[in-house]
Design a protein around this motif. Structure first.
Motif, mmCIF file in Angstrom:
data_model
loop_
_atom_site.group_PDB
_atom_site.id
_atom_site.type_symbol
_atom_site.label_atom_id
_atom_site.label_comp_id
_atom_site.label_asym_id
_atom_site.label_seq_id
_atom_site.Cartn_x
_atom_site.Cartn_y
_atom_site.Cartn_z
ATOM 1 N N ASP A 33 0.763 -1.288 0.222
ATOM 2 C CA ASP A 33 -0.030 0.125 0.240
ATOM 3 C C ASP A 33 0.938 1.168 -0.032
ATOM 4 O OD1 ASP A 33 -2.315 -1.266 0.100
ATOM 5 O OD2 ASP A 33 -2.506 -1.743 2.181
ATOM 6 N N ASP A 34 2.104 1.078 0.077
ATOM 7 C CA ASP A 34 3.085 2.246 0.390
ATOM 8 C C ASP A 34 3.418 2.883 -1.274
ATOM 9 O OD1 ASP A 34 3.468 2.318 2.851
ATOM 10 O OD2 ASP A 34 5.085 0.974 3.052
ATOM 11 N N LYS A 35 3.136 1.914 -2.186
ATOM 12 C CA LYS A 35 3.419 2.485 -3.682
ATOM 13 C C LYS A 35 2.547 3.384 -4.109
ATOM 14 C CE LYS A 35 7.417 0.206 -4.232
ATOM 15 N NZ LYS A 35 8.257 0.972 -4.547
ATOM 16 N N ILE A 36 3.034 4.208 -4.979
ATOM 17 C CA ILE A 36 1.853 5.312 -5.614
ATOM 18 C C ILE A 36 2.399 5.469 -7.109
ATOM 19 C CG2 ILE A 36 3.229 7.260 -4.748
ATOM 20 C CD1 ILE A 36 0.318 8.737 -4.627
ATOM 21 N N THR A 37 1.603 5.681 -8.076
ATOM 22 C CA THR A 37 1.862 5.635 -9.412
ATOM 23 C C THR A 37 1.668 7.159 -10.006
ATOM 24 O OG1 THR A 37 1.830 3.335 -9.942
ATOM 25 C CG2 THR A 37 1.829 4.627 -11.717
ATOM 26 N N ILE A 38 2.604 7.849 -10.441
ATOM 27 C CA ILE A 38 2.244 9.397 -10.689
ATOM 28 C C ILE A 38 2.902 9.500 -12.183
ATOM 29 C CG2 ILE A 38 2.680 11.808 -10.079
ATOM 30 C CD1 ILE A 38 3.400 10.775 -7.376
ATOM 31 N N GLY A 39 1.832 10.288 -13.018
ATOM 32 C CA GLY A 39 2.284 10.304 -14.264
ATOM 33 C C GLY A 39 2.869 11.703 -14.537
ATOM 34 N N ILE A 40 4.287 11.810 -15.395
ATOM 35 C CA ILE A 40 4.807 13.159 -15.770
ATOM 36 C C ILE A 40 5.404 12.996 -17.024
ATOM 37 C CG2 ILE A 40 5.769 13.313 -13.172
ATOM 38 C CD1 ILE A 40 8.290 12.255 -14.076
ATOM 39 N N LYS A 41 5.775 14.196 -17.444
ATOM 40 C CA LYS A 41 6.429 14.067 -18.772
ATOM 41 C C LYS A 41 7.958 13.679 -18.488
ATOM 42 C CE LYS A 41 3.294 15.829 -21.489
ATOM 43 N NZ LYS A 41 3.295 17.063 -21.830
ATOM 44 N N PHE A 42 8.462 12.936 -19.635
ATOM 45 C CA PHE A 42 9.801 12.354 -19.312
ATOM 46 C C PHE A 42 10.766 13.152 -20.214
ATOM 47 C CE2 PHE A 42 9.317 7.610 -18.152
ATOM 48 C CZ PHE A 42 8.714 8.009 -17.101
ATOM 49 N N ASP A 43 10.324 14.255 -21.140
ATOM 50 C CA ASP A 43 11.094 14.991 -22.107
ATOM 51 C C ASP A 43 10.869 16.475 -21.891
ATOM 52 O OD1 ASP A 43 8.488 14.912 -22.831
ATOM 53 O OD2 ASP A 43 8.710 14.610 -24.985
ATOM 54 N N GLN A 44 10.582 16.864 -20.888
ATOM 55 C CA GLN A 44 10.477 18.335 -20.567
ATOM 56 C C GLN A 44 11.514 19.008 -19.542
ATOM 57 O OE1 GLN A 44 6.449 19.440 -20.039
ATOM 58 N NE2 GLN A 44 6.038 19.440 -22.086
ATOM 59 N N PRO A 45 12.784 19.254 -20.071
ATOM 60 C CA PRO A 45 13.508 19.951 -19.120
ATOM 61 C C PRO A 45 12.934 21.112 -18.175
ATOM 62 C CG PRO A 45 14.780 19.697 -21.258
ATOM 63 C CD PRO A 45 13.123 19.700 -21.466
ATOM 64 N N GLY A 46 13.298 21.054 -16.646
ATOM 65 C CA GLY A 46 12.748 21.999 -15.843
ATOM 66 C C GLY A 46 11.336 21.654 -15.471
#
Length: 275
Positions: A33-46
């Motif tokens: 239950d400690d795991k969490i999945t988060i979506g982000i961009k992989f190709d945007q510096p900053g």
């Protein structure tokens, strides 16, 4: 004989009960239950970038990590998942992610499919030009100049259709191609959200070469996308965002990720997504 059968049955029941207890109680065994999945961009510096060594950096990453911690998850418990713009709603609706922090502008159209927490940042469409450029101070200055953006960019069409119809628009596969063209003087400006532009300008290999024009050609309120109707998670994320601003972590994240580009950011926006 009947007594012996009863004794065996009772003993078996005790063994089964002990076994179930030792295994952690049935169908939940092995679940973390400690795991969490988060979506982000992989190709945007900053904002959201996966580095060659497998690390993740950027303002969105810092915001997501802070929110996750407030929800009870350590950084090591986060599973980062790439969230390309066209796939964000699908990732949320399928349950592939718990939420998405990926330069995700809050719009009425998107709110038909997902809910948002925030906003946590107010960005604007802007222009990136060479550091020595003095002839581009407003969008209209792009008439008869060469403007670069990525294929399908709404930012580029906004300028071409509304602000500088005579701009010579060049659309390419990625922002890095625009940056190369800008450095080599093959194009005169690059357009998209100012956060994305600042992120590229702040990269060590680009530092000092480019500057933002400082225009506010649109308002882009970045929100955290989550499953439609999940008001409980929305409320928890909003509280985390408010705390991040109050304790100074928000300002630090802005300076850490955009500072080298001399980016003049807006103050943290007021939370508006509450239902």
């Amino acid at each position: 004989m009947k007594l012996r059968k009863s004794g065996v049955a009772a003993a078996s029941a005790v063994v089964l009960a002990l076994t179930a207890t030792a295994c952690g109680g049935g169908s939940d065994s092995g679940k973390n239950d400690d795991k969490i999945t988060i979506g982000i961009k992989f190709d945007q510096p900053g904002l959201g970038l996966k580095t060659p060594d497998g690390d993740y950096t950027g303002f969105d990453v810092d915001v997501a990590t802070y929110v996750a911690k407030e929800l009870g998850h350590d950084a090591k418990d986060i599973e980062w998942k790439e969230a390309p713009s066209a796939e964000r709603e699908n990732l949320i609706s399928r349950g592939d992610v718990d939420f998405i922090v990926a330069s995700y502008s809050i719009t009425d159209e998107r709110k038909q499919k997902v809910s948002f927490a925030g906003p946590y940042f107010l960005a604007h469409q802007d222009l990136l030009v060479r550091a020595d450029e003095k002839g581009i101070t407003k969008a209209e200055d792009l008439n008869s100049r060469k403007l670069c953006s990525v294929t399908g960019s709404t930012s580029a069409q906004n300028i071409k259709n509304e602000l500088a119809p005579k701009a010579q628009l060049q659309q390419v596969g990625g922002y890095s191609q625009c940056l190369t063209g800008l450095e080599n003087k093959a194009v005169d400006a690059l357009t998209t959200d100012d956060t994305i532009l600042a992120g590229y300008a702040a990269q060590p290999q680009h530092e000092g070469k480019f500057k933002l024009a400082g225009l506010s050609l649109s308002d882009e309120n970045y929100g955290i996308g989550l499953k439609k109707g999940d008001t409980e998670l929305q409320g928890k994320i909003n509280k985390a965002l408010e705390k991040m601003v109050e304790d100074g972590a928000w300002d630090k994240a802005v300076k850490d990720n955009f500072g080298p580009a001399n980016y003049k950011n807006e103050s943290a926006p007021k939370i508006t997504e509450t239902s």
